[in-house]
Design an enzyme around this catalytic site. Structure first.
Site, mmCIF file in Angstrom:
data_model
loop_
_atom_site.group_PDB
_atom_site.id
_atom_site.type_symbol
_atom_site.label_atom_id
_atom_site.label_comp_id
_atom_site.label_asym_id
_atom_site.label_seq_id
_atom_site.Cartn_x
_atom_site.Cartn_y
_atom_site.Cartn_z
ATOM 1 N N GLY A 47 0.843 -1.212 0.000
ATOM 2 C CA GLY A 47 0.000 0.000 0.000
ATOM 3 C C GLY A 47 0.868 1.247 0.000
ATOM 4 O O GLY A 47 0.609 2.183 0.743
ATOM 5 N N GLY A 51 -0.858 8.332 0.295
ATOM 6 C CA GLY A 51 -1.057 8.594 1.721
ATOM 7 C C GLY A 51 0.126 8.205 2.586
ATOM 8 O O GLY A 51 1.285 8.541 2.278
ATOM 9 N N ASP A 110 -3.073 -6.957 -6.756
ATOM 10 C CA ASP A 110 -3.920 -7.072 -5.572
ATOM 11 C C ASP A 110 -3.120 -7.693 -4.423
ATOM 12 O O ASP A 110 -2.758 -8.866 -4.470
ATOM 13 C CB ASP A 110 -5.129 -7.951 -5.921
ATOM 14 C CG ASP A 110 -6.037 -8.166 -4.725
ATOM 15 O OD1 ASP A 110 -5.872 -7.445 -3.716
ATOM 16 O OD2 ASP A 110 -6.910 -9.053 -4.810
ATOM 17 N N ALA A 111 -2.870 -6.889 -3.398
ATOM 18 C CA ALA A 111 -2.034 -7.349 -2.274
ATOM 19 C C ALA A 111 -2.672 -8.512 -1.516
ATOM 20 O O ALA A 111 -1.991 -9.221 -0.788
ATOM 21 C CB ALA A 111 -1.787 -6.194 -1.305
ATOM 22 N N TYR A 234 -16.390 5.613 14.286
ATOM 23 C CA TYR A 234 -15.039 5.176 13.922
ATOM 24 C C TYR A 234 -14.528 4.109 14.893
ATOM 25 O O TYR A 234 -14.657 2.921 14.657
ATOM 26 C CB TYR A 234 -14.048 6.363 13.788
ATOM 27 C CG TYR A 234 -12.806 5.884 13.087
ATOM 28 C CD1 TYR A 234 -12.668 6.005 11.708
ATOM 29 C CD2 TYR A 234 -11.796 5.206 13.785
ATOM 30 C CE1 TYR A 234 -11.563 5.483 11.051
ATOM 31 C CE2 TYR A 234 -10.699 4.678 13.139
ATOM 32 C CZ TYR A 234 -10.587 4.822 11.782
ATOM 33 O OH TYR A 234 -9.507 4.281 11.135
ATOM 34 N N LEU A 272 -5.669 12.662 8.709
ATOM 35 C CA LEU A 272 -5.209 13.488 7.595
ATOM 36 C C LEU A 272 -6.093 13.304 6.377
ATOM 37 O O LEU A 272 -6.749 12.280 6.239
ATOM 38 C CB LEU A 272 -3.790 13.069 7.205
ATOM 39 C CG LEU A 272 -2.668 13.688 8.029
ATOM 40 C CD1 LEU A 272 -1.354 13.095 7.625
ATOM 41 C CD2 LEU A 272 -2.636 15.199 7.822
ATOM 42 N N THR A 274 -6.645 12.019 3.132
ATOM 43 C CA THR A 274 -6.094 11.066 2.153
ATOM 44 C C THR A 274 -7.293 10.577 1.341
ATOM 45 O O THR A 274 -8.436 10.907 1.671
ATOM 46 C CB THR A 274 -5.414 9.849 2.816
ATOM 47 O OG1 THR A 274 -6.395 9.139 3.561
ATOM 48 C CG2 THR A 274 -4.250 10.234 3.716
HETATM 49 P P1 NAD Z 1 -4.630 5.735 0.945
HETATM 50 O O1 NAD Z 1 -5.980 5.512 0.351
HETATM 51 O O2 NAD Z 1 -3.980 7.050 0.740
HETATM 52 O O3 NAD Z 1 -3.624 4.579 0.419
HETATM 53 C C1 NAD Z 1 -4.019 3.240 0.404
HETATM 54 C C2 NAD Z 1 -2.992 2.380 -0.293
HETATM 55 O O4 NAD Z 1 -3.498 1.029 -0.329
HETATM 56 C C3 NAD Z 1 -2.704 2.763 -1.750
HETATM 57 O O5 NAD Z 1 -1.334 2.592 -1.996
HETATM 58 C C4 NAD Z 1 -3.486 1.716 -2.569
HETATM 59 O O6 NAD Z 1 -2.946 1.430 -3.845
HETATM 60 C C5 NAD Z 1 -3.325 0.521 -1.646
HETATM 61 N N1 NAD Z 1 -4.332 -0.541 -1.884
HETATM 62 C C6 NAD Z 1 -5.665 -0.506 -1.680
HETATM 63 N N2 NAD Z 1 -6.200 -1.711 -2.001
HETATM 64 C C7 NAD Z 1 -5.191 -2.510 -2.407
HETATM 65 C C8 NAD Z 1 -5.095 -3.846 -2.861
HETATM 66 N N3 NAD Z 1 -6.155 -4.646 -2.957
HETATM 67 N N4 NAD Z 1 -3.875 -4.310 -3.219
HETATM 68 C C9 NAD Z 1 -2.763 -3.530 -3.152
HETATM 69 N N5 NAD Z 1 -2.782 -2.252 -2.713
HETATM 70 C C10 NAD Z 1 -3.991 -1.751 -2.353
HETATM 71 O O7 NAD Z 1 -4.785 5.375 2.501
HETATM 72 P P2 NAD Z 1 -4.161 6.007 3.850
HETATM 73 O O8 NAD Z 1 -5.128 7.004 4.382
HETATM 74 O O9 NAD Z 1 -2.733 6.343 3.669
HETATM 75 O O10 NAD Z 1 -4.299 4.730 4.820
HETATM 76 C C11 NAD Z 1 -3.267 3.797 5.023
HETATM 77 C C12 NAD Z 1 -3.421 3.225 6.419
HETATM 78 O O11 NAD Z 1 -3.240 4.289 7.373
HETATM 79 C C13 NAD Z 1 -4.795 2.618 6.689
HETATM 80 O O12 NAD Z 1 -4.650 1.473 7.494
HETATM 81 C C14 NAD Z 1 -5.500 3.714 7.472
HETATM 82 O O13 NAD Z 1 -6.528 3.223 8.314
HETATM 83 C C15 NAD Z 1 -4.328 4.262 8.282
HETATM 84 N N6 NAD Z 1 -4.549 5.617 8.840
HETATM 85 C C16 NAD Z 1 -5.044 6.622 8.072
HETATM 86 C C17 NAD Z 1 -5.286 7.865 8.647
HETATM 87 C C18 NAD Z 1 -5.866 9.012 7.841
HETATM 88 O O14 NAD Z 1 -6.329 9.985 8.424
HETATM 89 N N7 NAD Z 1 -5.800 8.959 6.541
HETATM 90 C C19 NAD Z 1 -4.976 8.098 10.005
HETATM 91 C C20 NAD Z 1 -4.412 7.055 10.743
HETATM 92 C C21 NAD Z 1 -4.215 5.808 10.144
#
Ligand code: NAD
Length: 386
Positions: A47, A51, A110-111, A234, A272, A274
């Site tokens: 992933g 983000g 797909d991861a 949440y 944040l 994203t």
């Molecule tokens: P994002 O949507 O910006 O990025 C998600 C990533 O997952 C991308 O690289 C996408 O290509 C990849 N992805 C999705 N489905 C996939 C699949 N089937 N196979 C391969 N890759 C796949 O998300 P983000 O906001 O950076 O979130 C990442 C983590 O951080 C999550 O666990 C989220 O809960 C956590 N998080 C987010 C926040 C926030 O505010 N955004 C805060 C704290 C924690």
């Protein structure tokens, strides 16, 4: 073609290649300006195209000099249609990291699939030999179980009772009341299947079985807790149940990795803008208010600042990372500060259509959201053919 933002229901359907490159370059510039830090040398980011995952990869490469492989699910551009933002950002990262003499490869797949794990392990062997950090940063709405072929969809719903609160359309600034019906047990279980720790565990076990986890390697996944206001939808909702599972998985993996000198952690990151967080009900209004308060107090951070702090002050600071009573690294420490949350709670009930832009930073929100997709950069001429 000329590419302009196409936004539907808080999802941006397209992306601008030049802007996506700039989005990556600015994060690289930030890390370079902070200077080199100790850290991993061979990294796998699951992933890592957007983000938090993308920012982690940038810090590992341009802060610590790590070679990296990323797995991401993105849409390739075609003659008729622009690619997804993550395709451009991951590709821009790979180009820049290679130009800096680092190994960099993105596997668009797909991861959740076993085949992706097998192929990734092959590429780790060929390009890196082994890995010393595995980052799990997936945010997905859908998972196909790799053994049964069954599809699971995650939902963002409360558990037990209906949740109602004020929400905002961050693009138009329109306020409304949302009522979200509680999830069924089946929906809650499906959300855990998608966003819990099962897949992270499968990855670590597969890497260990293939003997590509280096001695003393670490793994980290990202979680979120958030304020009282969003708690029912949440942290105490379906996604929170999945995060509980993810955090339990960290403790299980820690026990697995410790005997080889390794560690597994969950890092609770800050809220944040994203692609993932924009679609969670009520969260955009909280983010708008939070951004305003944190900016006023000089505490605001984006993904890259958070991930730099994760490496420099937690994972690779030279001492055992400080954790909370549940073993979690807390990078949401500034967001959750008492004075910050007290101010959020004071402002929230006063928000209305006429004061929204004074009490919340939606200009900042919109700009960040657009920039994730390569739009909204004043230095880019979006009327130009691309
Ligand atoms: P994002 O949507 O910006 O990025 C998600 C990533 O997952 C991308 O690289 C996408 O290509 C990849 N992805 C999705 N489905 C996939 C699949 N089937 N196979 C391969 N890759 C796949 O998300 P983000 O906001 O950076 O979130 C990442 C983590 O951080 C999550 O666990 C989220 O809960 C956590 N998080 C987010 C926040 C926030 O505010 N955004 C805060 C704290 C924690």
């Amino acid at each position: 073609m000329i590419i302009e933002p196409m936004i539907r229901n808080n999802i941006c359907m397209n992306a601008h290649p030049e802007g996506c490159e700039l989005h990556v370059q600015q994060q690289i510039d930030y890390v370079r300006s902070k200077g080199a830090i100790p850290g991993p040398k061979r990294v796998l980011v699951i992933g890592g195209s957007a983000g938090y995952g993308l920012a982690t990869r940038i810090v590992a490469a341009f802060g610590a000099g790590a070679g990296s492989i990323c797995v991401a699910f993105e849409r390739e551009p075609s003659a008729k249609r622009a690619g997804s933002a993550g395709w451009y950002t991951a590709t821009a990262f790979d180009e820049r990291a290679r130009a800096a003499g680092l190994v960099a490869e993105t596997i668009f797949a797909d991861a959740f699939a076993h085949e992706t794990r097998r192929y990734t392990i092959e590429r780790i062997r060929e390009l890196l030999g082994s890995v010393d950090l595995v980052v799990y940063s997936l945010a997905s709405g859908l998972r196909i179980d790799p053994d049964t072929g069954e599809q699971y969809r995650s939902v963002l719903k409360p558990l037990g009772k209906t949740y109602s609160n004020t929400t905002v359309d961050p693009m138009t600034g329109e306020l409304s009341q949302v009522e979200i019906e509680p999830a069924t047990e089946e929906e809650a279980a499906a959300t855990e299947k998608v966003m819990g720790g099962e897949d992270w565990q499968l990855w670590i076990r597969a890497l260990e079985a293939a003997d590509v986890l280096a001695e003393g390697s670490m793994t980290v996944a990202y979680s979120y807790i958030g304020p009282e206001l969003t708690r029912p939808v949440y942290r105490e909702g379906t996604i929170g149940r999945a995060k509980d599972h993810l955090e339990q998985t960290a403790r299980d993996l820690d026990a697995l990795m410790k005997p080889r000198g390794g560690r597994a952690f969950v890092s609770v990151n800050k809220a944040l803008v994203t692609r993932a967080s924009a679609v969670i009900p009520v969260v955009p209004l909280y983010l708008g208010i939070l951004y305003q308060i944190m900016k006023q107090r000089g505490l605001h951070e984006g993904c890259i600042e958070q991930m730099y702090r994760l490496f420099a002050e937690r994972l690779y600071s030279g001492t055992e990372p400080e954790v909370d009573e549940q073993g979690r690294i807390r990078l949401d420490d500034w967001e959750m500060r008492e004075d910050v949350q007290a101010e959020v709670n004071r402002i929230w009930p006063t928000v209305n259509a006429s004061n929204l832009n004074q009490v919340a930073d939606f200009e900042g929100y919109r700009q960040e959201f657009l920039q994730l997709h390569g739009f909204g950069y004043p230095q880019i001429d979006y009327s130009k053919e691309i």
